[in-house]
Design a protein around this motif. Structure first.
Motif, PDB file in Angstrom:
ATOM      1  N   LEU A 122      14.124  51.108  41.272  1.00 56.96           N
ATOM      2  CA  LEU A 122      14.362  51.827  42.514  1.00 56.96           C
ATOM      3  C   LEU A 122      13.215  51.628  43.498  1.00 56.96           C
ATOM      4  O   LEU A 122      12.061  51.899  43.178  1.00 56.96           O
ATOM      5  N   ILE A 123      13.547  51.182  44.709  1.00 56.40           N
ATOM      6  CA  ILE A 123      12.542  50.992  45.754  1.00 56.40           C
ATOM      7  C   ILE A 123      12.756  52.035  46.844  1.00 56.40           C
ATOM      8  O   ILE A 123      13.815  52.089  47.475  1.00 56.40           O
ATOM      9  N   THR A 124      11.756  52.904  47.042  1.00 57.04           N
ATOM     10  CA  THR A 124      11.846  53.999  48.017  1.00 57.04           C
ATOM     11  C   THR A 124      10.457  54.298  48.582  1.00 57.04           C
ATOM     12  O   THR A 124       9.466  53.700  48.164  1.00 57.04           O
ATOM     13  N   ASP A 125      10.416  55.277  49.480  1.00 58.71           N
ATOM     14  CA  ASP A 125       9.122  55.828  49.888  1.00 58.71           C
ATOM     15  C   ASP A 125       8.708  56.872  48.845  1.00 58.71           C
ATOM     16  O   ASP A 125       9.289  56.939  47.761  1.00 58.71           O
ATOM     17  N   ARG A 126       7.738  57.727  49.184  1.00 56.25           N
ATOM     18  CA  ARG A 126       7.221  58.690  48.205  1.00 56.25           C
ATOM     19  C   ARG A 126       7.985  60.020  48.183  1.00 56.25           C
ATOM     20  O   ARG A 126       7.533  60.980  47.578  1.00 56.25           O
ATOM     21  N   TRP A 127       9.138  60.090  48.845  1.00 56.60           N
ATOM     22  CA  TRP A 127       9.884  61.339  48.935  1.00 56.60           C
ATOM     23  C   TRP A 127      10.180  61.889  47.537  1.00 56.60           C
ATOM     24  O   TRP A 127      10.627  61.173  46.635  1.00 56.60           O
ATOM     25  N   SER A 128       9.930  63.195  47.348  1.00 56.77           N
ATOM     26  CA  SER A 128       9.981  63.845  46.031  1.00 56.77           C
ATOM     27  C   SER A 128      11.360  63.856  45.376  1.00 56.77           C
ATOM     28  O   SER A 128      11.470  64.026  44.163  1.00 56.77           O
ATOM     29  N   ALA A 129      12.425  63.657  46.141  1.00 59.92           N
ATOM     30  CA  ALA A 129      13.781  63.690  45.578  1.00 59.92           C
ATOM     31  C   ALA A 129      14.003  62.604  44.535  1.00 59.92           C
ATOM     32  O   ALA A 129      14.921  62.705  43.716  1.00 59.92           O
ATOM     33  N   TYR A 130      13.159  61.569  44.560  1.00 59.77           N
ATOM     34  CA  TYR A 130      13.324  60.463  43.611  1.00 59.77           C
ATOM     35  C   TYR A 130      12.381  60.578  42.406  1.00 59.77           C
ATOM     36  O   TYR A 130      12.349  59.674  41.565  1.00 59.77           O
ATOM     37  N   SER A 131      11.627  61.664  42.324  1.00 55.28           N
ATOM     38  CA  SER A 131      10.590  61.779  41.296  1.00 55.28           C
ATOM     39  C   SER A 131      11.141  61.882  39.870  1.00 55.28           C
ATOM     40  O   SER A 131      10.406  61.675  38.907  1.00 55.28           O
ATOM     41  N   TRP A 132      12.442  62.188  39.719  1.00 57.06           N
ATOM     42  CA  TRP A 132      13.050  62.249  38.389  1.00 57.06           C
ATOM     43  C   TRP A 132      13.218  60.868  37.758  1.00 57.06           C
ATOM     44  O   TRP A 132      13.375  60.735  36.539  1.00 57.06           O
ATOM     45  N   VAL A 133      13.162  59.825  38.597  1.00 53.20           N
ATOM     46  CA  VAL A 133      13.244  58.457  38.078  1.00 53.20           C
ATOM     47  C   VAL A 133      11.874  58.072  37.526  1.00 53.20           C
ATOM     48  O   VAL A 133      10.851  58.303  38.166  1.00 53.20           O
ATOM     49  N   SER A 134      11.842  57.497  36.338  1.00 49.52           N
ATOM     50  CA  SER A 134      10.583  57.098  35.714  1.00 49.52           C
ATOM     51  C   SER A 134       9.773  56.192  36.634  1.00 49.52           C
ATOM     52  O   SER A 134      10.327  55.309  37.301  1.00 49.52           O
ATOM     53  N   GLU A 135       8.460  56.403  36.677  1.00 46.39           N
ATOM     54  CA  GLU A 135       7.580  55.567  37.497  1.00 46.39           C
ATOM     55  C   GLU A 135       7.704  54.095  37.119  1.00 46.39           C
ATOM     56  O   GLU A 135       7.530  53.211  37.962  1.00 46.39           O
ATOM     57  N   LEU A 136       7.998  53.842  35.856  1.00 40.44           N
ATOM     58  CA  LEU A 136       8.116  52.468  35.377  1.00 40.44           C
ATOM     59  C   LEU A 136       9.366  51.782  35.916  1.00 40.44           C
ATOM     60  O   LEU A 136       9.494  50.560  35.831  1.00 40.44           O
ATOM     61  N   LEU A 137      10.282  52.578  36.477  1.00 48.28           N
ATOM     62  CA  LEU A 137      11.514  52.041  37.061  1.00 48.28           C
ATOM     63  C   LEU A 137      11.482  52.121  38.585  1.00 48.28           C
ATOM     64  O   LEU A 137      12.508  51.972  39.237  1.00 48.28           O
ATOM     65  N   ARG A 138      10.299  52.351  39.148  1.00 46.04           N
ATOM     66  CA  ARG A 138      10.184  52.527  40.595  1.00 46.04           C
ATOM     67  C   ARG A 138       9.194  51.550  41.211  1.00 46.04           C
ATOM     68  O   ARG A 138       8.275  51.075  40.551  1.00 46.04           O
ATOM     69  N   GLN A 139       9.427  51.277  42.499  1.00 45.47           N
ATOM     70  CA  GLN A 139       8.459  50.549  43.320  1.00 45.47           C
ATOM     71  C   GLN A 139       8.334  51.296  44.639  1.00 45.47           C
ATOM     72  O   GLN A 139       9.319  51.463  45.360  1.00 45.47           O
ATOM     73  N   LEU A 140       7.138  51.784  44.931  1.00 47.78           N
ATOM     74  CA  LEU A 140       6.916  52.454  46.211  1.00 47.78           C
ATOM     75  C   LEU A 140       6.839  51.419  47.330  1.00 47.78           C
ATOM     76  O   LEU A 140       6.322  50.320  47.143  1.00 47.78           O
ATOM     77  N   CYS A 141       7.355  51.801  48.479  1.00 50.27           N
ATOM     78  CA  CYS A 141       7.383  50.911  49.630  1.00 50.27           C
ATOM     79  C   CYS A 141       5.977  50.761  50.219  1.00 50.27           C
ATOM     80  O   CYS A 141       5.363  51.745  50.647  1.00 50.27           O
ATOM     81  N   TRP A 142       5.491  49.527  50.265  1.00 46.80           N
ATOM     82  CA  TRP A 142       4.145  49.285  50.775  1.00 46.80           C
ATOM     83  C   TRP A 142       4.056  49.374  52.291  1.00 46.80           C
ATOM     84  O   TRP A 142       2.969  49.548  52.850  1.00 46.80           O
ATOM     85  N   SER A 143       5.179  49.276  52.984  1.00 42.69           N
ATOM     86  CA  SER A 143       5.155  49.506  54.435  1.00 42.69           C
ATOM     87  C   SER A 143       4.825  50.967  54.718  1.00 42.69           C
ATOM     88  O   SER A 143       4.051  51.287  55.624  1.00 42.69           O
TER      89      SER A 143
END
Length: 248
Positions: free
Chosen positions: A87-108
């Motif tokens: 999952l690629i998103t910004d840091r919005w808390s609604a996505y925090s239930w997804v494991s960090e290992l399955l996430r990529q924060l948007c560098w923009s």
């Protein structure tokens, strides 16, 4: 031609009904996607009431849903509670239930955060400028990889040296006297495992630009309208935006 609003509403109902099954298939496809999924959300109004339009984009499909909430319950509906892609998103808390290992924060988005830090005086400015410099260097190298001028292995070797440097500066930021800088650095470090997924995992992008470009159709539409005026109108918007986004 002079066309009554009733005729337009009828045409919308016909189109909405015709799109029901394909849109449901698209939603299932996104939920079962095991690779990269981009997600974003923006404001919407139904009869003047605050709502949120959400988008998820994967491969050649995008899906939109419009709900009264911007919380995790909608993110789970959008992505599926057993989401296992990246999952690629910004840091919005609604996505925090997804494991960090399955996430990529948007560098923009992160670069914008670093710019805010750099605009503050004293230690904040120094920390912000260092983070901006490192980010710009990283992007420059990454674009060389994208143009096949450098290999992914070379980039990984380069980042093996830069990642500790990034994290060291962020840790220094957590000791900064400026509350906002201190808090922002702490929040980013909490998600540090989601900062570097693109370095190690093939096919993962550095930014969430794909979702932002896709949701822009809705953003522009809201600026030229008064939103939707009924649940049926909102449902029509979900479905037609899903088609428009996917076709684009």
């Amino acid at each position: 031609f002079k066309i009554s609003t009733g005729t337009i509403c009828k045409a919308e109902r016909i189109a909405s009904a015709a799109l029901k099954n394909p849109v449901e298939e698209a939603k299932k496809y996104i939920k079962n996607k095991k690779t990269e999924v981009h997600a974003d959300e923006t404001g919407h109004k139904e009869k003047g009431k605050r709502m949120w339009a959400w988008v998820a984009v994967a491969c050649c499909l995008s899906i939109f849903i419009i709900r009264p909430s911007r919380g995790s319950i909608v993110a789970k509906e959008l992505l599926g509670e057993d989401f296992s892609g990246t999952l690629i998103t910004d840091r919005w808390s609604a996505y925090s239930w997804v494991s960090e290992l399955l996430r990529q924060l948007c560098w923009s988005h992160l670069l914008r955060d670093f710019e805010k830090i750099s605009e503050r005086k004293g230690t904040s400015e120094k920390i912000g400028k260092k983070l901006i410099r490192l980010t710009e260097q990283m992007f420059k190298y990454w674009h060389q990889v994208k143009r096949n001028e450098k290999t992914k292995a070379q980039f990984q070797k380069y980042m093996a040296k830069k990642i500790p440097e990034f994290e060291k500066i962020l840790k220094n930021g957590t000791r900064c006297k400026h509350k906002k800088t201190k808090g922002m650095c702490k929040e980013i470090l909490k998600l540090k495992n989601a900062l570097w997924t693109f370095v190690h995992k093939e096919g993962v992008e550095t930014t969430n630009n794909l979702a932002e470009r896709t949701i822009r159709t809705h953003v522009i539409w809201t600026k030229t309208s008064f939103g939707t005026q009924s649940k049926a109108g909102t449902l029509y918007m979900e479905r037609v935006l899903t088609v428009v986004g996917s076709c684009k």
